[in-house]
Design a protein around this motif. Structure first.
Motif, PDB file in Angstrom:
ATOM      1  N   TYR A  10       0.815  -1.224   0.000  1.00 34.92           N
ATOM      2  CA  TYR A  10       0.000   0.000   0.000  1.00 34.92           C
ATOM      3  C   TYR A  10       0.844   1.268   0.000  1.00 34.92           C
ATOM      4  O   TYR A  10       0.704   2.122  -0.869  1.00 34.92           O
ATOM      5  CB  TYR A  10      -0.931   0.000   1.211  1.00 34.92           C
ATOM      6  CG  TYR A  10      -1.792   1.233   1.319  1.00 34.92           C
ATOM      7  CD1 TYR A  10      -2.774   1.505   0.374  1.00 34.92           C
ATOM      8  CD2 TYR A  10      -1.624   2.128   2.365  1.00 34.92           C
ATOM      9  CE1 TYR A  10      -3.569   2.635   0.469  1.00 34.92           C
ATOM     10  CE2 TYR A  10      -2.417   3.256   2.474  1.00 34.92           C
ATOM     11  CZ  TYR A  10      -3.386   3.503   1.523  1.00 34.92           C
ATOM     12  OH  TYR A  10      -4.169   4.628   1.618  1.00 34.92           O
ATOM     13  N   CYS A  11       1.751   1.393   0.978  1.00 32.48           N
ATOM     14  CA  CYS A  11       2.516   2.640   1.107  1.00 32.48           C
ATOM     15  C   CYS A  11       3.889   2.574   0.453  1.00 32.48           C
ATOM     16  O   CYS A  11       4.519   3.608   0.231  1.00 32.48           O
ATOM     17  CB  CYS A  11       2.670   3.019   2.580  1.00 32.48           C
ATOM     18  SG  CYS A  11       3.755   1.913   3.520  1.00 32.48           S
ATOM     19  N   VAL A  26      -5.456  -9.913  -2.588  1.00 32.14           N
ATOM     20  CA  VAL A  26      -5.929  -8.784  -3.390  1.00 32.14           C
ATOM     21  C   VAL A  26      -6.499  -9.309  -4.704  1.00 32.14           C
ATOM     22  O   VAL A  26      -5.860 -10.112  -5.398  1.00 32.14           O
ATOM     23  CB  VAL A  26      -4.780  -7.794  -3.670  1.00 32.14           C
ATOM     24  CG1 VAL A  26      -5.273  -6.634  -4.524  1.00 32.14           C
ATOM     25  CG2 VAL A  26      -4.193  -7.283  -2.361  1.00 32.14           C
ATOM     26  N   SER A  27      -7.701  -8.857  -5.041  1.00 26.93           N
ATOM     27  CA  SER A  27      -8.363  -9.273  -6.283  1.00 26.93           C
ATOM     28  C   SER A  27      -8.168  -8.215  -7.363  1.00 26.93           C
ATOM     29  O   SER A  27      -8.242  -7.014  -7.092  1.00 26.93           O
ATOM     30  CB  SER A  27      -9.862  -9.486  -6.038  1.00 26.93           C
ATOM     31  OG  SER A  27     -10.074 -10.490  -5.062  1.00 26.93           O
ATOM     32  N   TYR A  28      -7.938  -8.688  -8.599  1.00 23.68           N
ATOM     33  CA  TYR A  28      -7.762  -7.798  -9.741  1.00 23.68           C
ATOM     34  C   TYR A  28      -8.959  -7.917 -10.684  1.00 23.68           C
ATOM     35  O   TYR A  28      -9.678  -8.928 -10.681  1.00 23.68           O
ATOM     36  CB  TYR A  28      -6.472  -8.134 -10.490  1.00 23.68           C
ATOM     37  CG  TYR A  28      -5.220  -7.891  -9.677  1.00 23.68           C
ATOM     38  CD1 TYR A  28      -4.600  -6.651  -9.694  1.00 23.68           C
ATOM     39  CD2 TYR A  28      -4.667  -8.904  -8.901  1.00 23.68           C
ATOM     40  CE1 TYR A  28      -3.454  -6.424  -8.955  1.00 23.68           C
ATOM     41  CE2 TYR A  28      -3.518  -8.683  -8.156  1.00 23.68           C
ATOM     42  CZ  TYR A  28      -2.922  -7.443  -8.188  1.00 23.68           C
ATOM     43  OH  TYR A  28      -1.784  -7.216  -7.444  1.00 23.68           O
ATOM     44  N   PRO A  44      -5.985  -1.568   6.964  1.00 26.13           N
ATOM     45  CA  PRO A  44      -7.335  -0.982   7.031  1.00 26.13           C
ATOM     46  C   PRO A  44      -7.545   0.139   6.017  1.00 26.13           C
ATOM     47  O   PRO A  44      -8.627   0.247   5.422  1.00 26.13           O
ATOM     48  CB  PRO A  44      -7.421  -0.460   8.470  1.00 26.13           C
ATOM     49  CG  PRO A  44      -6.448  -1.284   9.236  1.00 26.13           C
ATOM     50  CD  PRO A  44      -5.329  -1.543   8.283  1.00 26.13           C
ATOM     51  N   GLU A  45      -6.525   0.963   5.795  1.00 23.77           N
ATOM     52  CA  GLU A  45      -6.640   2.045   4.821  1.00 23.77           C
ATOM     53  C   GLU A  45      -6.778   1.477   3.410  1.00 23.77           C
ATOM     54  O   GLU A  45      -7.553   1.983   2.591  1.00 23.77           O
ATOM     55  CB  GLU A  45      -5.420   2.962   4.913  1.00 23.77           C
ATOM     56  CG  GLU A  45      -5.270   3.657   6.258  1.00 23.77           C
ATOM     57  CD  GLU A  45      -4.037   4.542   6.306  1.00 23.77           C
ATOM     58  OE1 GLU A  45      -3.453   4.794   5.233  1.00 23.77           O
ATOM     59  OE2 GLU A  45      -3.663   4.976   7.411  1.00 23.77           O
ATOM     60  N   PHE A  46      -6.024   0.418   3.131  1.00 23.99           N
ATOM     61  CA  PHE A  46      -6.100  -0.205   1.814  1.00 23.99           C
ATOM     62  C   PHE A  46      -7.488  -0.803   1.569  1.00 23.99           C
ATOM     63  O   PHE A  46      -8.044  -0.694   0.471  1.00 23.99           O
ATOM     64  CB  PHE A  46      -5.032  -1.286   1.692  1.00 23.99           C
ATOM     65  CG  PHE A  46      -5.155  -2.112   0.436  1.00 23.99           C
ATOM     66  CD1 PHE A  46      -4.737  -1.609  -0.787  1.00 23.99           C
ATOM     67  CD2 PHE A  46      -5.706  -3.384   0.479  1.00 23.99           C
ATOM     68  CE1 PHE A  46      -4.857  -2.364  -1.950  1.00 23.99           C
ATOM     69  CE2 PHE A  46      -5.830  -4.138  -0.671  1.00 23.99           C
ATOM     70  CZ  PHE A  46      -5.408  -3.633  -1.892  1.00 23.99           C
ATOM     71  N   LEU A  50     -10.083  -0.120  -1.387  1.00 26.34           N
ATOM     72  CA  LEU A  50     -10.523  -1.259  -2.187  1.00 26.34           C
ATOM     73  C   LEU A  50     -12.047  -1.292  -2.296  1.00 26.34           C
ATOM     74  O   LEU A  50     -12.602  -1.595  -3.360  1.00 26.34           O
ATOM     75  CB  LEU A  50     -10.006  -2.554  -1.561  1.00 26.34           C
ATOM     76  CG  LEU A  50     -10.077  -3.823  -2.428  1.00 26.34           C
ATOM     77  CD1 LEU A  50      -9.203  -3.669  -3.660  1.00 26.34           C
ATOM     78  CD2 LEU A  50      -9.624  -5.037  -1.618  1.00 26.34           C
ATOM     79  N   GLU A  51     -12.729  -0.963  -1.200  1.00 28.97           N
ATOM     80  CA  GLU A  51     -14.193  -0.912  -1.224  1.00 28.97           C
ATOM     81  C   GLU A  51     -14.694   0.181  -2.161  1.00 28.97           C
ATOM     82  O   GLU A  51     -15.696   0.007  -2.861  1.00 28.97           O
ATOM     83  CB  GLU A  51     -14.726  -0.674   0.185  1.00 28.97           C
ATOM     84  CG  GLU A  51     -14.550  -1.865   1.116  1.00 28.97           C
ATOM     85  CD  GLU A  51     -15.064  -1.577   2.513  1.00 28.97           C
ATOM     86  OE1 GLU A  51     -15.579  -0.456   2.721  1.00 28.97           O
ATOM     87  OE2 GLU A  51     -14.944  -2.457   3.385  1.00 28.97           O
TER      88      GLU A  51
END
Length: 283
Positions: A10-11, A26-28, A44-46, A50-51
């Motif tokens: 993420y970062c 992680v889904s693409y 949590p930020e990711f 993603l949502e």
């Protein structure tokens, strides 16, 4: 076996400790998915991002876009006090003659910073506190020999970053004379508080090198420093209230001394009987 990533998905930051790593599938949009590694605080930020994208990532270049978005939304902090600027117009980008770098300051904060740096006694006291923190970490926490502990850059960078409330020290960061972050007293108290825990972890784990031990110890210190900082501030506040109350009592005592005593009045011989006699006469 696939090579495991050394940076957060993420970062993009490197992992300082294995305990700080979490994996998430992680889904693409292509229909594929893969496990990715994250910092524990980044996951949590990711997931929120993603949502917003419907639970799938469009392309591998998303991280660059996210970082650009986060950078654009990030608000600058005052170099001296560490607080956010309510309005960008209230910030001043000024040259720090002591740190040879530029920083953003509140106008009144910059004046305080300059006064602190021009105060020789204050700088001497801060240097003394720095040496106490450095020596305790090197000798009491890491049990290093004098030859190992002398000007260890890894220790210097991590402790200096902790002083201003960061995990990593960036180029141009101002350390001395600022209020941002944690005081050296708080850092020292935290080290003493977690010393037993760190020693137990050192005894039960194997480390690659000294830098690995330093990073592991700093993770434990970082996880406990906010608790100790709250206790230190509470004690300082209680001390201030006690001093204020003491000053009030002394002032009241001095005031009572200055009050002139009323002259002594002899009691009447009737002892109040005349009053009752007068009432009986009225009846």
């Amino acid at each position: 076996m696939a090579k495991r990533a050394k940076t957060c998905f993420y970062c993009g930051g490197t992992f300082e400790d294995e305990m700080d790593i979490v994996e998430f599938r992680v889904s693409y949009t292509s229909g594929k998915s893969a496990h990715r590694r994250f910092h524990e605080k980044c996951l949590p930020e990711f997931k929120k991002v993603l949502e917003e994208q419907g639970g799938e990532i469009e392309s591998a270049s998303y991280r660059k876009k996210l970082n650009e978005r986060r950078t654009a939304q990030k608000k600058p902090n005052c170099t001296y006090c560490g607080r956010l600027f309510v309005d960008t117009d209230e910030s001043l980008v000024l040259y720090n003659q002591f740190g040879n770098s530029y920083g953003k300051y509140h106008p009144n904060c910059y004046i305080k910073y300059i006064n602190n740096m021009q105060n020789a006694d204050l700088r001497k006291q801060e240097n003394k506190e720095w040496e106490e923190v450095y020596d305790y970490f090197a000798y009491e926490i890491l049990n290093m020999r004098p030859s190992q502990a002398r000007e260890n850059k890894a220790i210097v960078y991590r402790l200096a970053a902790l002083r201003i409330g960061k995990k990593r020290l960036n180029r141009g960061d101002v350390i001395m004379g600022v209020e941002a972050g944690y005081s050296y007293k708080t850092i020292l108290y935290t080290m003493k508080y977690v010393k037993t825990q760190i020693n137990e972890e050192f005894a039960s784990r194997r480390f690659h090198d000294m830098n690995h031990k330093i990073n592991y110890a700093m993770v434990i210190i970082w996880n406990n420093i906010d608790f100790i900082n709250g206790r230190v501030k509470a004690m300082e506040r209680q001390k201030e209230l006690t001093e204020i109350e003491t000053k009030k009592r002394l002032a009241e005592k001095e005031r009572l001394k200055d009050i002139k005593k009323l002259p002594y009045q002899r009691k009447s011989k009737t002892g109040g009987k005349a009053k009752w006699q007068w009432l009986e006469d009225e009846e």
